[in-house]
Design a protein around this motif. Sequence first.
Motif, PDB file in Angstrom:
ATOM      1  N   LYS A 148       0.835  -1.202   0.000  1.00  0.00           N
ATOM      2  CA  LYS A 148       0.000   0.000   0.000  1.00  0.00           C
ATOM      3  C   LYS A 148       0.875   1.259   0.000  1.00  0.00           C
ATOM      4  CE  LYS A 148      -3.835  -2.196   2.472  1.00  0.00           C
ATOM      5  NZ  LYS A 148      -4.648  -2.167   3.724  1.00  0.00           N
ATOM      6  N   GLN A 149       1.960   1.238   0.787  1.00  0.00           N
ATOM      7  CA  GLN A 149       2.867   2.393   0.815  1.00  0.00           C
ATOM      8  C   GLN A 149       3.461   2.650  -0.558  1.00  0.00           C
ATOM      9  OE1 GLN A 149       5.755   1.668   4.000  1.00  0.00           O
ATOM     10  NE2 GLN A 149       5.069   3.597   4.934  1.00  0.00           N
ATOM     11  N   THR A 150       3.874   1.575  -1.234  1.00  0.00           N
ATOM     12  CA  THR A 150       4.499   1.719  -2.547  1.00  0.00           C
ATOM     13  C   THR A 150       3.511   2.280  -3.562  1.00  0.00           C
ATOM     14  OG1 THR A 150       5.913  -0.189  -2.042  1.00  0.00           O
ATOM     15  CG2 THR A 150       5.777   0.497  -4.340  1.00  0.00           C
ATOM     16  N   VAL A 151       2.258   1.798  -3.523  1.00  0.00           N
ATOM     17  CA  VAL A 151       1.227   2.296  -4.440  1.00  0.00           C
ATOM     18  C   VAL A 151       0.952   3.762  -4.188  1.00  0.00           C
ATOM     19  CG1 VAL A 151      -1.194   2.059  -5.130  1.00  0.00           C
ATOM     20  CG2 VAL A 151       0.200   0.013  -4.777  1.00  0.00           C
ATOM     21  N   ASN A 152       0.914   4.154  -2.899  1.00  0.00           N
ATOM     22  CA  ASN A 152       0.615   5.545  -2.537  1.00  0.00           C
ATOM     23  C   ASN A 152       1.797   6.489  -2.696  1.00  0.00           C
ATOM     24  OD1 ASN A 152      -2.010   4.838  -1.828  1.00  0.00           O
ATOM     25  ND2 ASN A 152      -1.417   4.375   0.303  1.00  0.00           N
ATOM     26  N   SER A 153       2.977   5.950  -3.003  1.00  0.00           N
ATOM     27  CA  SER A 153       4.167   6.807  -3.105  1.00  0.00           C
ATOM     28  C   SER A 153       4.276   7.524  -4.436  1.00  0.00           C
ATOM     29  CB  SER A 153       5.428   5.964  -2.884  1.00  0.00           C
ATOM     30  OG  SER A 153       5.599   5.033  -3.948  1.00  0.00           O
ATOM     31  N   ASN A 154       3.380   7.145  -5.383  1.00  0.00           N
ATOM     32  CA  ASN A 154       3.372   7.801  -6.696  1.00  0.00           C
ATOM     33  C   ASN A 154       4.704   7.675  -7.425  1.00  0.00           C
ATOM     34  OD1 ASN A 154       0.672   8.699  -6.425  1.00  0.00           O
ATOM     35  ND2 ASN A 154       1.392  10.466  -5.215  1.00  0.00           N
ATOM     36  N   GLY A 155       5.281   6.492  -7.354  1.00  0.00           N
ATOM     37  CA  GLY A 155       6.521   6.238  -8.080  1.00  0.00           C
ATOM     38  C   GLY A 155       7.775   6.482  -7.285  1.00  0.00           C
ATOM     39  N   GLY A 156       7.670   6.906  -6.050  1.00  0.00           N
ATOM     40  CA  GLY A 156       8.850   7.131  -5.225  1.00  0.00           C
ATOM     41  C   GLY A 156       9.353   5.853  -4.591  1.00  0.00           C
ATOM     42  N   LEU A 157      10.615   5.905  -4.099  1.00  0.00           N
ATOM     43  CA  LEU A 157      11.208   4.735  -3.458  1.00  0.00           C
ATOM     44  C   LEU A 157      10.656   4.598  -2.044  1.00  0.00           C
ATOM     45  CD1 LEU A 157      13.389   2.471  -3.665  1.00  0.00           C
ATOM     46  CD2 LEU A 157      14.954   4.090  -2.520  1.00  0.00           C
ATOM     47  N   VAL A 158      10.324   3.338  -1.683  1.00  0.00           N
ATOM     48  CA  VAL A 158       9.816   3.036  -0.346  1.00  0.00           C
ATOM     49  C   VAL A 158      10.768   2.037   0.287  1.00  0.00           C
ATOM     50  CG1 VAL A 158       7.937   2.048   1.011  1.00  0.00           C
ATOM     51  CG2 VAL A 158       7.424   3.506  -0.948  1.00  0.00           C
ATOM     52  N   VAL A 159      11.221   2.392   1.527  1.00  0.00           N
ATOM     53  CA  VAL A 159      12.099   1.503   2.294  1.00  0.00           C
ATOM     54  C   VAL A 159      11.259   0.873   3.382  1.00  0.00           C
ATOM     55  CG1 VAL A 159      14.191   1.310   3.701  1.00  0.00           C
ATOM     56  CG2 VAL A 159      14.086   2.959   1.814  1.00  0.00           C
ATOM     57  N   HIS A 160      11.302  -0.481   3.440  1.00  0.00           N
ATOM     58  CA  HIS A 160      10.477  -1.193   4.405  1.00  0.00           C
ATOM     59  C   HIS A 160      11.332  -2.231   5.139  1.00  0.00           C
ATOM     60  CE1 HIS A 160       7.073  -3.044   6.321  1.00  0.00           C
ATOM     61  NE2 HIS A 160       7.365  -4.247   5.777  1.00  0.00           N
ATOM     62  N   VAL A 161      11.240  -2.171   6.487  1.00  0.00           N
ATOM     63  CA  VAL A 161      11.924  -3.140   7.346  1.00  0.00           C
ATOM     64  C   VAL A 161      10.835  -3.922   8.066  1.00  0.00           C
ATOM     65  CG1 VAL A 161      13.559  -3.496   9.208  1.00  0.00           C
ATOM     66  CG2 VAL A 161      13.876  -1.580   7.618  1.00  0.00           C
ATOM     67  N   PRO A 162      10.661  -5.184   7.763  1.00  0.00           N
ATOM     68  CA  PRO A 162       9.570  -5.958   8.377  1.00  0.00           C
ATOM     69  C   PRO A 162       9.773  -6.120   9.885  1.00  0.00           C
ATOM     70  CG  PRO A 162      10.427  -7.053   6.426  1.00  0.00           C
ATOM     71  CD  PRO A 162      11.377  -5.963   6.743  1.00  0.00           C
ATOM     72  N   THR A 163       8.812  -5.677  10.635  1.00  0.00           N
ATOM     73  CA  THR A 163       8.777  -5.901  12.085  1.00  0.00           C
ATOM     74  C   THR A 163       7.346  -6.134  12.483  1.00  0.00           C
ATOM     75  OG1 THR A 163       8.547  -3.548  12.590  1.00  0.00           O
ATOM     76  CG2 THR A 163      10.792  -4.415  12.494  1.00  0.00           C
ATOM     77  N   ALA A 164       7.166  -6.666  13.669  1.00  0.00           N
ATOM     78  CA  ALA A 164       5.813  -6.927  14.155  1.00  0.00           C
ATOM     79  C   ALA A 164       5.075  -5.625  14.420  1.00  0.00           C
ATOM     80  CB  ALA A 164       5.876  -7.775  15.426  1.00  0.00           C
ATOM     81  N   LYS A 165       5.817  -4.568  14.739  1.00  0.00           N
ATOM     82  CA  LYS A 165       5.180  -3.296  15.054  1.00  0.00           C
ATOM     83  C   LYS A 165       4.818  -2.511  13.812  1.00  0.00           C
ATOM     84  CE  LYS A 165       7.499  -2.707  19.526  1.00  0.00           C
ATOM     85  NZ  LYS A 165       8.389  -1.838  20.339  1.00  0.00           N
ATOM     86  N   VAL A 166       5.626  -2.666  12.762  1.00  0.00           N
ATOM     87  CA  VAL A 166       5.397  -1.891  11.543  1.00  0.00           C
ATOM     88  C   VAL A 166       4.837  -2.824  10.452  1.00  0.00           C
ATOM     89  CG1 VAL A 166       6.425  -0.433   9.772  1.00  0.00           C
ATOM     90  CG2 VAL A 166       7.304  -0.364  12.128  1.00  0.00           C
ATOM     91  N   GLY A 167       3.574  -2.658  10.128  1.00  0.00           N
ATOM     92  CA  GLY A 167       2.951  -3.404   9.043  1.00  0.00           C
ATOM     93  C   GLY A 167       2.445  -4.779   9.425  1.00  0.00           C
ATOM     94  N   GLY A 168       2.763  -5.259  10.615  1.00  0.00           N
ATOM     95  CA  GLY A 168       2.319  -6.578  11.033  1.00  0.00           C
ATOM     96  C   GLY A 168       3.108  -7.693  10.363  1.00  0.00           C
TER      97      GLY A 168
END
Length: 577
Positions: A148-168
């Motif tokens: 969802k973050q990537t879709v909403n970024s309008n073509g920008g780079l998204v950095v994601h670190v999987p954790t239980a607190k962030v994004g489940g």
Amino acid sequence: MKLLNRLHSIQFKLTLTFLLILLPLVSVSVFANNYSQSILDDQINDRTRGALLTTLEYVDQLTKNMDQQTLLISLNSSIVDIWNNIDNPLSPDHLYGLHTVQQQLSALTNVNGSIKEAFIIHGESGNGVSTMTGGLRWPDVKQEFWFKQTVNSNGGLVVHVPTAKVGGASAYLNSDMIYYSRLLDMQSNSKEPNVLVLAVDKISVRKIIQHLQTSDNMNIKLAYNNGFVLETNPNAIHGNGSEKDVMSIKEESNFWSIELEQPRSELFKLTHRLQQFTYLIIFISIIMAVWIAWLVYVEISKPLSKLLAAFKQFSGGSLNTQIVHRRKDKFGAVMNGFNRMAEAQRLLIEEDYVKELRLAKSEFSLLQSQINPHFLYNTLDSIYSVAYKNKIHEISEMVINLARFFRVSLGKGRETFTLEETVQHLMYYIRVQQIRSDHFTVVITLEESTKSIQILKLLLQPVVENAIIHGLERNPSGGELRISSNLEDGFLFIQVEDTGLGIPPEKMNHLNSELSTITSHTYRISKSSPPDLYFGLKNVKSRIKLYYGEQADLQVHSVVNERTKVIIKIPLGKDEA
């Protein structure tokens, strides 16, 4: 009371003095210690912040590199065209194209060793291709937070670190990876866009920040957009339960932030030892100061106690008091001085004082001891009888006045008379002198309040005698003798003035010089000049100094060919004032 005595004691003052001497040294030591520690703290902070910023630049450079890589792939038409306008990339019709995309992604991962996996997800079907697994099925990918973050970024780079607190929890993403995602075709108007993802192993990022790890008790945290990424040594700080003694330094750059944590006890271990050594020296110095003050006090107290005891014995009347000691220092010199002083005082009291007292009494009754009164009275009475019988009235008057004068002046029993009585007795002598020369007059002016004041007998006779013999008799034209008195500021002033020839300046200076040597302590007539020179005036000043004290005085003022005035100044007692 005991507390006040201790505060005023020499021991307390010495101890306080030594401590005050140490105070600047202690203050400088503590200040230097704290100042050096603050300088060291500032230097460590500056160097650590510089290292953290440098490390962040490397991490940020990695992010920029991922941004460029994803941008190049998302703009690659050969890849974008394959993924556009398809319903399912895993269908047999698209296997060749899918294989081509996989080869290109694999080439990318082989060139950039930090990229562990690269995959593209088809938004419509949830299927895709991965460099690690080949085909990829992810039916619920649209529900993922990072998608969802990537879709909403309008073509920008998204950095994601999987954790239980962030994004489940995620069905595919690994918590040991950092994921960089971007829309595959930024210009596509597709409802379900395709997403490109590059996975970087955290180990690669850890290697970048690992060089900052200089101690086993140090922990370094990395975060992106305030979200936790990794830490190098999580048990070093939190496991020891010493959070209060932790120095934390944090720096931020763009969305990345890095924080270094290290126990202060380890960081300032050497300076802490130096501080303890400084405090130990200060403590030992204070103990030494108190001990030295006590030793100095003992060395001062013993001789002072001996001196104090000796002074008490001597003031109590023990004139033979002597201090026995073996000291060679200044206290020994003081004790020897006391012994000499005590011996001198004993000799003075036992010998000189008695002699001086006898001499003072003999001089005080000088005139009375020079003549046998009974012989003198009988002789004068005989002369008076002969003169009266032969009708020689001048001689008979002179003799009777002279007899009356000597009878009062040389009589025993009374040492003082009132001023009025003194002047009456003096008139017998003046009358004799008037009959003898008959060329001067007498004017007596006494203040009423002064007439009843007691003064020594024979105090005015030598002064009047000098005025007549040395002043009036040498004046061919005669003159006037004036006797007056007044009270002023608790003193009786008696003036004897004659209008004779006066005293020349040279002789007047010599007279004043002789009189100035006579004090209440040196009341004997000076032997620096002939005994008969100024004897009358010296005798009068000596007697008033001896009898009335240092405040009594005799002054002589003279003007040549005009007058001479003698002023006698006598302090009044409380009963006379």
